[in-house]
Scaffold this active site. Sequence first.
Site, PDB file in Angstrom:
ATOM      1  N   ASP A  98       0.871  -1.114   0.047  1.00 35.02           N
ATOM      2  CA  ASP A  98       0.077   0.082   0.121  1.00 35.02           C
ATOM      3  C   ASP A  98       1.075   1.131   0.117  1.00 35.02           C
ATOM      4  O   ASP A  98       1.602   1.324   0.825  1.00 35.02           O
ATOM      5  CB  ASP A  98      -0.845  -0.178   1.324  1.00 35.02           C
ATOM      6  CG  ASP A  98      -2.165   0.544   0.947  1.00 35.02           C
ATOM      7  OD1 ASP A  98      -2.290   1.563   0.410  1.00 35.02           O
ATOM      8  OD2 ASP A  98      -3.136  -0.119   1.369  1.00 35.02           O
ATOM      9  N   ASP A 201      -3.002   4.681  -2.519  1.00 36.24           N
ATOM     10  CA  ASP A 201      -3.986   5.414  -1.484  1.00 36.24           C
ATOM     11  C   ASP A 201      -4.396   6.699  -1.853  1.00 36.24           C
ATOM     12  O   ASP A 201      -3.565   7.589  -1.990  1.00 36.24           O
ATOM     13  CB  ASP A 201      -3.419   4.988   0.041  1.00 36.24           C
ATOM     14  CG  ASP A 201      -4.468   5.492   0.856  1.00 36.24           C
ATOM     15  OD1 ASP A 201      -5.321   4.444   1.188  1.00 36.24           O
ATOM     16  OD2 ASP A 201      -4.287   6.542   1.507  1.00 36.24           O
ATOM     17  N   GLU A 258      -6.199   3.919  -6.018  1.00 39.41           N
ATOM     18  CA  GLU A 258      -7.542   4.105  -5.431  1.00 39.41           C
ATOM     19  C   GLU A 258      -8.035   5.601  -5.998  1.00 39.41           C
ATOM     20  O   GLU A 258      -7.987   6.721  -5.252  1.00 39.41           O
ATOM     21  CB  GLU A 258      -7.462   4.140  -3.844  1.00 39.41           C
ATOM     22  CG  GLU A 258      -8.978   4.144  -2.999  1.00 39.41           C
ATOM     23  CD  GLU A 258      -8.761   4.602  -1.485  1.00 39.41           C
ATOM     24  OE1 GLU A 258      -9.708   4.287  -0.918  1.00 39.41           O
ATOM     25  OE2 GLU A 258      -7.788   5.554  -1.225  1.00 39.41           O
ATOM     26  N   HIS A 330     -11.424  -2.863   2.747  1.00 42.15           N
ATOM     27  CA  HIS A 330     -11.235  -2.579   4.455  1.00 42.15           C
ATOM     28  C   HIS A 330     -11.880  -1.140   4.758  1.00 42.15           C
ATOM     29  O   HIS A 330     -12.175  -0.681   5.743  1.00 42.15           O
ATOM     30  CB  HIS A 330      -9.987  -2.629   4.701  1.00 42.15           C
ATOM     31  CG  HIS A 330      -9.063  -1.291   4.127  1.00 42.15           C
ATOM     32  ND1 HIS A 330      -8.792  -1.319   2.671  1.00 42.15           N
ATOM     33  CD2 HIS A 330      -8.722  -0.398   4.558  1.00 42.15           C
ATOM     34  CE1 HIS A 330      -8.382  -0.259   2.248  1.00 42.15           C
ATOM     35  NE2 HIS A 330      -8.176   0.393   3.273  1.00 42.15           N
ATOM     36  N   ASP A 331     -12.606  -0.612   3.592  1.00 46.94           N
ATOM     37  CA  ASP A 331     -13.214   0.671   3.830  1.00 46.94           C
ATOM     38  C   ASP A 331     -14.812   0.534   3.447  1.00 46.94           C
ATOM     39  O   ASP A 331     -15.575   1.328   3.792  1.00 46.94           O
ATOM     40  CB  ASP A 331     -12.900   1.672   3.096  1.00 46.94           C
ATOM     41  CG  ASP A 331     -11.314   2.207   2.984  1.00 46.94           C
ATOM     42  OD1 ASP A 331     -10.972   2.108   4.426  1.00 46.94           O
ATOM     43  OD2 ASP A 331     -10.755   2.653   2.153  1.00 46.94           O
TER      44      ASP A 331
END
Length: 558
Positions: A98, A201, A258, A330-331
Amino acid sequence: MKKQWWHNKVAYQIYPKSFNDSNDDGIGDIPGIIQKLDYLKDLGIDIIWISPFYCSPLADQGYDISDYYNIDPVFGTMDDFDDLLAETARRDMHVVLDLVVNHCSDEHEWFKKACQDPDGRYGKYFYIEDWHEGEPLPCNWRSYFGGPVWDLLPGHTDKIYLHVFHKKQPDLNWENPEVREDVYKMINWWLDKGVSGFRIDAIMNIKKKLPFYNMPADREDGMCATSKMLEEAEGVDIFLNEMADRTFKPHNAFSVGEVFNEKPDALPSIIGDDGYFSSMFDFAETILNKTDEGWYTQQPVTPEQYKEACFGSQKRAGNIGFLSNIIENHDEPRGVSHYIPEGDCCDASKKMLGGLNYMLRGLPFIYQGQELGMENVNFQDISQINDISTLDEYQVALDAGLSPEKALKVVSHFSRDNARTPIPWDDSENGGFTKGTPWLMMNPTFKEINAASQVGVEGSMFEWYKELIALRKNPAYEDALIYGETVPYLPEQKNLMAYIRKGENQKVLVIGNFQREPQTMVLPGTVKSVLMNNLDQLSQTGDTLQLEGYQFVILELN
Ligand code: GLC
Ligand code: CA
C-alpha cells in the site's frame, strides 16, 4: 490494449491487523500471513495486496505512516518481510504494498521537524498557514473523517496545517519537488527489494485547488466535502505521470489506484496503454446512494442499481484498460450484507453476487473473508467500534436528531469495522485467529462461518470461489473470460443480471437471478456446456431457462 503479465491473475487483499496472529498479542502480523500462504495458493491467488504494515501510531490503522522504510513492530520485522517475499516468490505469488503518500503521520520525522521549524525545509513538506484565533480558516473544506481540514500546528498558537483525513494525517505538499523526490526514492527502494507493485491510497487528493478557497456549504456545519474541491482541481496527472515515469514504469511494476473523482475523460490517461497506473478500482457500486448528509440518509442498493453500475463501468473501461473489480474492501461493509436485499443473504445469493462480480472484465480482487462468505457484524454497542470514520458518522447521525439506537443501527450497516473483524480460521476460541484478545471483536458468526469448515468441503463458499478462480484462469477460456468484451444481455429485464463475455472465438454467458422469486429468461443461442451453477439443477424448456431465486449460472454458448 497491450497484454500485461497481470491480466490473467487474481488478487487478494490482506488487512494485516485482522488476518492471522502468529504471536498471540491479538494483532495479525507478517509471520501470520506467511502461515497462510498455502491457503491462499490453494484458493488460486497470485497477487496479494497488503494494507499498510509500516511504522504507524495506527490512528487510521496504518494509513498514518511514521516511517516508510520500516515495519511496525506489532506486524513483525524486516526479516519477516524478507521471508514473506521469499515465500511468496517460491509459490509464484506477487506482493503488492500500500502506497500512502497523500499524507504521512503527525509522528513522522518530517512533520516533527516542520513543527520545530515551520519556515525551514520540512515546513515546506506540508501545508502550513498563519492563523490567529478569531480569524476565518483558509478554506471551509470538511475532512473525510469530520471537522475542518485545519488544525493548530503542534507547539504553535498562530499556525495551522492541512489534513484532509484525520488530524494525525497531515497532507504532504506535492507542489514541493523535494517531497516528490523523497516519495519516488521510497517507492524505488521497495521495488528494488522485490515487491511487484503498489495499491495507491487516496491518490487523487494530492492535487489541491489552490489558493485555498471556500466552497458552498453542503451541511449545516458550514463546510463542504473535500471531494468537491477535487472535482475542480486540475493537473494531478502531471504529478502522477512523473511518479510513474520515475518509479513504476522502469520496474514494470503493477499499480492500482484508489481513484475517486477522476475527470470524465481521464480513463485513458490513467489505465490506458500509456496510463500512469496499471489499473484502478471500480468504485461505481460502492458509491451508490451515498449522500452529502452522511450515512444516516443512505438508502439500500437495489439489484437494478447494482447491475447498472457494473455495466456502466464495463462500458466506460471498454478496451481502454482493466479496472480492478471488488465487492468489498477494508473501507466498506461486507458486500453480501450490502448488496443482497435484506433478509435474503444465504449461500445461493452470496455465490451469485460473487460470480456476477468475479466474471466481469478486469482484475478481480478478493477481500479477506469474502471467500468465506463473511457477513456484516450486528454491532450491539458503539463501544464495539474502533474505526474513526464510523465514530464520526455516528456523531453526524446523533447531531441530525437520530436516537442512539437508530444511529447505531445506521453505522452498524456501513461501518468499515464490518470488514475489519479478524478472520475466523476455525471454530475454536477467537476463531483460531489468536490465543490472546483480538484487537477488534470477532464476528459472532465465526462458529458457522470459518475457513476450516469450508476448505475442501464440497458446496462451500470457499470451494465456490476456488472454482470461479480456476475457471477464469483456465487458458481454454482466456479468450472470453480475460480479454472478451462484456456485452450486457437483457439489461431491461428486472432483477436479472446477465452478460456475455465475448471473445474472438468464444462466448460465455453469465446469469444471475438477483431476487428471491424465480424468473424465466430467453437464451440468446444454444448452450454448449454449463460451466458453473450455484444450485443442483438448471431447468430449460426450448430456448427458455427457468431460474430459481438467486440462481447463478455460467454457460458456454455455441
Ligand atoms: C484510503 C484508505 C482508507 C484510509 C484513507 C486515508 O481511503 O483505503 O482506509 O482511511 O485512505 O489514508
Ligand atoms: Ca501478532
